[in-house]
Scaffold this active site. Structure first.
Site, PDB file in Angstrom:
ATOM      1  N   GLN A 115       1.315   3.347   2.034  1.00 44.12           N
ATOM      2  CA  GLN A 115       2.341   3.657   3.447  1.00 44.12           C
ATOM      3  C   GLN A 115       2.859   2.465   4.070  1.00 44.12           C
ATOM      4  O   GLN A 115       3.070   2.314   5.002  1.00 44.12           O
ATOM      5  CB  GLN A 115       1.420   4.460   4.356  1.00 44.12           C
ATOM      6  CG  GLN A 115       1.249   5.753   4.402  1.00 44.12           C
ATOM      7  CD  GLN A 115       2.648   6.641   4.630  1.00 44.12           C
ATOM      8  OE1 GLN A 115       3.534   5.979   5.155  1.00 44.12           O
ATOM      9  NE2 GLN A 115       2.755   7.791   3.950  1.00 44.12           N
ATOM     10  N   SER A 116       3.342   1.588   2.777  1.00 39.95           N
ATOM     11  CA  SER A 116       3.834   0.109   3.209  1.00 39.95           C
ATOM     12  C   SER A 116       4.994   0.021   4.146  1.00 39.95           C
ATOM     13  O   SER A 116       6.046   0.588   3.663  1.00 39.95           O
ATOM     14  CB  SER A 116       3.752  -0.479   1.926  1.00 39.95           C
ATOM     15  OG  SER A 116       4.505  -1.964   2.418  1.00 39.95           O
ATOM     16  N   ASN A 117       4.877  -0.674   5.268  1.00 40.98           N
ATOM     17  CA  ASN A 117       6.137  -0.884   5.948  1.00 40.98           C
ATOM     18  C   ASN A 117       6.909  -1.682   5.572  1.00 40.98           C
ATOM     19  O   ASN A 117       8.237  -1.708   5.745  1.00 40.98           O
ATOM     20  CB  ASN A 117       5.847  -1.419   7.492  1.00 40.98           C
ATOM     21  CG  ASN A 117       4.925  -0.046   8.274  1.00 40.98           C
ATOM     22  OD1 ASN A 117       5.275   0.828   8.719  1.00 40.98           O
ATOM     23  ND2 ASN A 117       3.829  -0.469   8.509  1.00 40.98           N
TER      24      ASN A 117
ATOM     25  N   ALA B 207       7.320  -2.237   2.250  1.00 44.64           N
ATOM     26  CA  ALA B 207       8.002  -1.743   1.050  1.00 44.64           C
ATOM     27  C   ALA B 207       9.083  -1.085   1.757  1.00 44.64           C
ATOM     28  O   ALA B 207      10.313  -1.010   1.196  1.00 44.64           O
ATOM     29  CB  ALA B 207       7.019  -0.850   0.341  1.00 44.64           C
TER      30      ALA B 207
ATOM     31  N   ALA C 281       0.966  -1.064   0.065  1.00 45.02           N
ATOM     32  CA  ALA C 281       0.055   0.002  -0.011  1.00 45.02           C
ATOM     33  C   ALA C 281       0.942   1.383  -0.151  1.00 45.02           C
ATOM     34  O   ALA C 281       2.037   1.053   0.149  1.00 45.02           O
ATOM     35  CB  ALA C 281      -0.987  -0.019   1.311  1.00 45.02           C
TER      36      ALA C 281
END
Ligand SMILES: *Cc1c(COP(=O)(O)O)cnc(C)c1O
Length: 334
Positions: free
Chosen positions: A76-78, A80, A74
């Site tokens: 705000q992906s942690n 990623a 997403a």
């Protein structure tokens, strides 16, 4: 359990702490003793659960001769962020495909994880519409990179395949070792249930060490039935890889879906309360998307008397605090 057959990098540098939360325990009435497993303190920029999974996934990529990592998440992906982080550390190129699950939520000059992707040197970011086939998107990207002479390796969303989820079967073993050393008799473990690797890995691992400690998941997007099936299926794959004799039972998988609110990443009042309560009472930073909603579930279950009096409950803190900075308005409004 025997993890020696699987390629693994050495990202963990030891156990993360298990701590008692005395102030929060008191605030919630003192009948249930609350403990926290601090996976928010794992290595990798700003910590969080994906480090345990990436330790296995990136080792697999390196063993296959990859020089480039592709993953998705997403906006705000942690996951990623941590994939970008460990890729940088391993001198691997990193490409991200971000799914805009909430229309208009990606901002090139955005805060939180969004900002960190850039800082960590990701090579490219592509933003696609919510509901896109993320695996197909990543495969197309891989073909392009291969044609340009690269050796790409795809890590699925959340690193929640049977390779990455192995990290949480290992975490279960780590927790059980710590509990035995502390002589701390935990009655229940609460974890977030998102792309499911954390939940599935923990259930398999707790079975694998014959702990008899139930592990319940708090959903962040899906309904109970759908999520439980996903966790069960993935759990079966992990158990098979580890050659666990009896595998896991369908009854081992329990999810709560009443803390999702209007949808994935969308704030709820109980999430806001949980984030504020953890910060003010225990100086622990949660996040708005995962650990905040999971903590909201934990708090509600304690208040409702779900856990018997004098139970010891362990909350698995999976990290994610960088996302707080993308939600400042949400917290200041209340
Ligand atoms: C990804 C993530 C989770 C969920 O873990 P899954 O293995 O995807 O279910 C929980 N908390 C944080 C902070 C995360 O980034």
């Amino acid at each position: 359990m025997n993890f020696t057959k699987f390629p693994r990098r050495n990202y963990l540098q030891g156990n993360t702490p298990i701590e008692f939360m005395p102030a929060l325990t008191q605030i919630l009435g003192g009948d249930v003793n609350l403990y926290v497993k601090r996976d928010d303190l794992l290595p990798g920029s700003a910590g969080g659960n994906k480090t345990r999974k990436l330790e296995f996934c990136i080792a697999d990529a390196l063993e296959r001769g990859a020089d480039t990592i592709i993953t998705c998440g997403a906006v705000q992906s942690n996951h990623a962020r941590l994939t970008a982080s460990w890729s940088a550390k391993e001198s691997l190129e990193c490409h991200l495909i971000l799914e805009e699950r909430v229309a208009g939520s990606y901002k090139e000059d955005g805060s939180g994880n969004n900002f960190l992707f850039e800082l960590l040197g990701v090579k490219s970011i592509a933003v696609v519409e919510g509901g896109s086939d993320m695996m197909a998107q990543m495969e197309t990207k891989a073909e392009k990179l291969s044609a340009a002479g690269k050796k790409p390796y795809i890590i699925p969303g959340g690193a929640s395949n049977s390779i990455g989820s192995m990290g949480y079967a290992m975490c279960a073993e780590e927790i059980m070792g710590q509990l035995n050393e502390m002589r701390l008799d935990i009655d229940h473990i609460i974890v977030p249930s998102g792309s499911a690797g954390t939940h599935a890995g923990m259930v398999v691992g707790m079975r694998g060490v014959n702990s008899n400690i139930p592990v319940s998941g708090v959903n962040v997007s899906r309904t109970k039935d759908v999520q439980e099936e996903i966790v069960y299926k993935l759990g079966g794959e992990i158990a098979e890889k580890l050659n666990l004799m009896n595998g896991i039972a369908r009854d081992d998988i329990v999810c709560f879906d009443q803390y999702v609110g209007p949808g994935y990443s969308l704030p709820t009042d109980s999430m806001i309360e949980a984030v504020k309560l953890f910060a003010k009472s225990e100086a622990i930073l949660l996040d708005p998307v995962y650990s905040g909603k999971t903590a909201a579930g934990l708090i509600d279950l304690v208040r409702k008397g779900h856990f018997p009096k004098n139970s010891n409950v362990l909350f698995l803190h999976t990290g994610g605090s960088p996302a707080l900075y993308a939600y400042m308005d949400t917290f200041r409004q209340k």
